[in-house]
Scaffold this motif. Sequence first.
Motif, short mmCIF file in Angstrom:
data_model
loop_
_atom_site.label_atom_id
_atom_site.label_comp_id
_atom_site.label_asym_id
_atom_site.label_seq_id
_atom_site.Cartn_x
_atom_site.Cartn_y
_atom_site.Cartn_z
N SER A 1 0.78 -1.23 0.00
CA SER A 1 0.00 0.00 0.00
C SER A 1 0.82 1.28 0.00
O SER A 1 0.25 2.36 0.09
N PHE A 2 2.15 1.18 -0.09
CA PHE A 2 2.93 2.39 0.08
C PHE A 2 2.64 3.44 -1.00
O PHE A 2 2.54 4.63 -0.71
N LEU A 3 2.50 3.00 -2.24
CA LEU A 3 2.25 3.99 -3.29
C LEU A 3 0.94 4.72 -3.02
O LEU A 3 0.80 5.92 -3.25
N GLY A 4 -0.04 3.97 -2.54
CA GLY A 4 -1.30 4.59 -2.19
C GLY A 4 -1.13 5.60 -1.07
O GLY A 4 -1.65 6.71 -1.13
N ALA A 5 -0.37 5.22 -0.04
CA ALA A 5 -0.16 6.12 1.08
C ALA A 5 0.61 7.36 0.66
O ALA A 5 0.37 8.45 1.16
N ALA A 6 1.58 7.17 -0.25
CA ALA A 6 2.41 8.30 -0.64
C ALA A 6 1.71 9.24 -1.61
O ALA A 6 2.18 10.34 -1.86
N SER A 7 0.60 8.79 -2.18
CA SER A 7 -0.14 9.66 -3.09
C SER A 7 -1.46 10.09 -2.45
O SER A 7 -2.27 10.75 -3.06
N PHE A 8 -1.64 9.73 -1.20
CA PHE A 8 -2.82 10.07 -0.44
C PHE A 8 -2.98 11.60 -0.37
O PHE A 8 -2.01 12.34 -0.45
N GLY B 1 -14.98 5.08 2.10
CA GLY B 1 -14.31 4.60 0.90
C GLY B 1 -12.90 4.17 1.18
O GLY B 1 -12.23 4.72 2.05
N GLU B 2 -12.48 3.18 0.47
CA GLU B 2 -11.08 2.78 0.53
C GLU B 2 -10.31 3.66 -0.44
O GLU B 2 -10.89 4.27 -1.31
N GLY B 3 -9.02 3.70 -0.28
CA GLY B 3 -8.21 4.47 -1.20
C GLY B 3 -7.86 3.67 -2.43
O GLY B 3 -8.33 2.56 -2.64
N GLN B 4 -7.00 4.24 -3.23
CA GLN B 4 -6.49 3.57 -4.41
C GLN B 4 -5.95 2.20 -4.04
O GLN B 4 -6.19 1.20 -4.72
N GLU B 5 -5.20 2.17 -2.94
CA GLU B 5 -4.71 0.90 -2.40
C GLU B 5 -5.42 0.64 -1.08
O GLU B 5 -5.07 1.21 -0.07
N PRO B 6 -6.43 -0.20 -1.09
CA PRO B 6 -7.22 -0.39 0.14
C PRO B 6 -6.38 -0.89 1.29
O PRO B 6 -5.53 -1.77 1.12
N GLY C 1 -3.25 -8.05 2.43
CA GLY C 1 -2.20 -7.16 2.88
C GLY C 1 -0.79 -7.66 2.62
O GLY C 1 0.16 -6.87 2.65
N VAL C 2 -0.64 -8.96 2.36
CA VAL C 2 0.71 -9.48 2.13
C VAL C 2 0.87 -10.08 0.74
O VAL C 2 1.84 -10.78 0.47
N THR C 3 -0.06 -9.81 -0.14
CA THR C 3 0.06 -10.34 -1.50
C THR C 3 0.60 -9.27 -2.42
O THR C 3 -0.03 -8.25 -2.65
N VAL C 4 1.78 -9.52 -2.96
CA VAL C 4 2.43 -8.50 -3.77
C VAL C 4 1.81 -8.37 -5.16
O VAL C 4 1.64 -7.29 -5.70
#
Lengths: 516, 273, 305
Positions: A157-164, A425-430, A456-459
């Motif tokens: 989810s990092f990309l989602g968090a960094a574009s939040f 709502g969930e984000g781009q990366e839930p 959460g652990v599936t790449v």
Amino acid sequence: MTSIRRQFATLLAVLAVAITPIAAAQTLTILFPQEPGSLFPHFDLLSLAHEAQDLVFDRLFAVDEQGAYLPELAAEVPTVANGGISADGRVYTIRLRDGPAWHDGTPVTAADLAFTWRVITDPDLPIPTRTVWRDIVSIETPDERTAVITFGDTNVSFLGAASFAGAFVLPSHLLEGIDDLASAPFHRAPIGNGAFRLAEWQAGSFLRFERNDAYWAGPAHFDSVVIRIVPGSEAQRTVLSRGEADLVLQVALTELPFVDGLAAYRRASVPTFANWQLWLNNEDPTLADARVRQALVHAIDRELIAETLLGGLSRPDDAVLPVSHWAHADDVRRYPFDAAEAERLLDAAGWVRPGGSAIRERAGQPLRIELINIAGQADRLQVVQAVQAFWRAIGVQAEIREVDAASFVPTLGGGDFQSAYGFFGEGQEPVWNLWLGTNWQRYGNQEALDLLRAYGVTVEREARRELAVAFQRQVAEDVPVIILAPRPLLAVVRADIQGFAPTTTSSLWNVHAWRR
Amino acid sequence: MRWRVFFHQPLGVAAAVVLLALAVAAFAAPYLAPYDPNAIDLRTLQRPPGGAHWLGTDDLGRDVLSRMLYAGRISLLLALVVTALATAIGTTLGALAGFFGRWTDRLVSLATDALLSLPVLGLAMVAGSVLRPNLWTLAVVLALVSWPILARIARAQVLTLRERTYAEAARALGLRPQRVLFRHLLPNAVAPLIVAATLLGAQVLLVESALSFLGYGMRPPTPSWGGMLNEAQAFYRQSPWLAVFPGLAITLTVSALNFVGDALRAAMGGRGG
Amino acid sequence: MPRLALISVLLFGVVHLPKGGPADVYAADPSATPEAIERMKEIWGLDQPLHVQYLRWVTRLVQGDWGRSYVERRPAIEVVADRLGPTLRLTGAALLVGLMAGVGLGVLAGVSRSPGVQHAVRVIAVLGMSVPTFWSGAIVLLVFSSYLRWIPAGGVGTIGGEATLLDALWHLAAPALVLGSVYVAQWMRYVQAGLESVADDDFVRTARAKGLSRARALLRHGLPNVLLPLVTVLGLELPRLLSGAMVTEVVFSWPGIGRLLHGSLVTRDYPVVLGTLIVAGVAVLIVNLATDLLYGVLDPRVRYA
């Protein structure tokens, strides 16, 4: 008498000059219904605060209208393919661009990213959300432009968090030594790295920003941006009818007929991943029975509500992720409007109408459900009253309790509720906060929740999508929450503004490219 | 109470008639209302007045006339209850303070001053966010905030009347203080209190609408005039009648109460202020 | 002293009564996590028992520290001070409008012999205070700003324009009129009744005997007498004025403490709520003191009492 007439004429002339707005400079005027409290990123969750911060700060990544990541401060989007993300999803390598600099000239470096992480995860700072960032174990900065981010476990989810919406990078050189960041003057006088800098803040009235000529993507076309605070609904309409604003964000759906009647403006749909939904307390004795919950869904004519009260801008759905989301599940169990089926289900659950009474009973108890709503918004109240009427038709007495925003979550979190209306709502990366974290609905199906834990652990993205779909299918079967329809989000923009391209995270991400 | 004087005040009489008509219509709502005030019909949203719906429909398709009648019931009842409660509390406390003086007076004056110096709306908002706002809790809250004004008047009246000769005489006769207070003084103090009460009733309607505007009014779907006016805000331009009818109802009632108060004051021989 | 202490306890208790605190406002956001919200409460000392929080607040208060706003992250005093000016201007102007119109109409009604005029004046005045201000304010905006373009769409001044007095007055006009109209009826009543009560006084009779018209006589000898009670009532009206300002400020986007109080109650910004209530209370106190003094100066009888 003549001298008085002359004085009067002079007065008129002075008035005329005083009221002529300064039109020389190109100013973008944005209308906010509420004032952001602070422009210091990460301390606030108000979406309007994020938009205002977007003028002054940049994120690592932005998200475009199609949902693809765009590099902002980062030079490129890291993927497994280009080595930016390690195969096990634990290490992210971010390379920063060359151009970005803070408003005082200092270049943006990887140290700033590391500092931002430390601020977000600082246990002594009142930061309302640390999701994803708190899973980072270390951020190494081998050189000024490179940051190597290591997570304790696989992180998808990092990309989602960094574009939040609020994920802006902070200036370490300015904030490093400061004792208490929570009360620093930076909140009201930020120094950023974005397309504009804050020039003036008149509390309660407006914020004025001026163009940053040294912006890395090129200076903006507009000389300045003014955020005007207008809380009253009629005042907002007055400003629009006078053409004194270029953009209004978060426009209520009830304003649609008025907005459509304005020749100088057009409406713009802002993408969002949120659904309007009814939380149901699955541990409540009345609602623990799945048949009751299913009856409640069948009883609501969601098509009609979507058409008449949601502006016809979205179609009802039963999937947790809306149709615009990449992990949306198309084939879940549907609950079409069927009052007869609802009645049948309630009968089967033991809620009957003794002697043909209006409200059903079971063991002497009437079928009463309290519906909590956040006060103060006309469109929410409309939907909630419509739901109340639909439920009444099948013998359920719904009592609406309006609370204000600050009491909403304590009420739900405390479990002292039966049903509540709101959006989520969930984000781009839930990250599935609502199901694995707060779980207000007290959903107990562990097999379903295990799907999310595996998520959460599936790449691999496609594998994640399948897990999400399986989860949505299960939720549609169990109906722990009633999804009404995706929440349409509206903005109103002046027709002559080009470049407005709102995304799920931000409406002002590309403001430097806008022109009249 | 010089009734003849009262009936010679044309404004006051007209106002009283209007009030009576409104009250009757409102309390007879179940018999007069053509539709269920809470019956939602999403297919007839925001119809202008005329045809099947004499006053039109609102943003959920509900009949405005029916809602107006039931709302009148709630709003007028609220005004009545608040006025009655505030008058009862205020008169008693104020009279006690004026009559017994010293500590009673200090205590009551402390409370009155404190309450009078705080903004009504602010306090009502806070109370509204704590308690579930239904008719009765709202009434209690508003009454608690409004009694000081009546207490002040009662106290002032009792203070002046206390020194009058008949009070002296009553005391000389050995009557107990409470008897003197309630049997002999208060009935003569009634005039300005009644006037103040009518004005208070008018205030309640306005405060109720302001509370609805700020988000702390009656719980939906219970209609009240203030609540209807507030809900009509989003539709001032699209469907102006949604605001006009409850707005006019409030204006009319408040004006009428004021005119009746003026006429009463003239009839009871009181002076202005 | 004990009176102040009691009031402070009451205020503090009442403000903290509603469920939820400043941290819970964030909690409704999908990204907020319960642990982060809990941690915020700990940092802000909101998890302490109420009496501990009260003691902390009151000890800081007597040292002049009103606490920091949870929303604006700066001292609550600054937050309130920034918005005090606009409200003072608004309420001052509204009082002025109410007084002028009220006294004017009151004189008209008190002096005139014609019942028609008296009725007309009373109807106008009462109508002014019978319309809920959020509605009348919105109508004023709709008609005079949207359609006629005579007045601005709210705010204290033209943004980006020059801060001229004229500009400020132009923005002040509509909200002051709307807020002031509520008080016209009251002043009018006082003045009219006052004039009527002195109509038979010796002063007036003598003046008339000397040849002055009824109107002149009433005004010269009656008016000063009538203005006295007005002064005392001013202090009583201030809290109501502040309440009314709350609504007017929202409608006209006026950045005053009325709107601040409303907004900070919604966000549970306790230091700002308490600060605003304190300011309001102090303002009322000051005005009452001033009017008492003024009354003493104006009314020679009081001095000898």
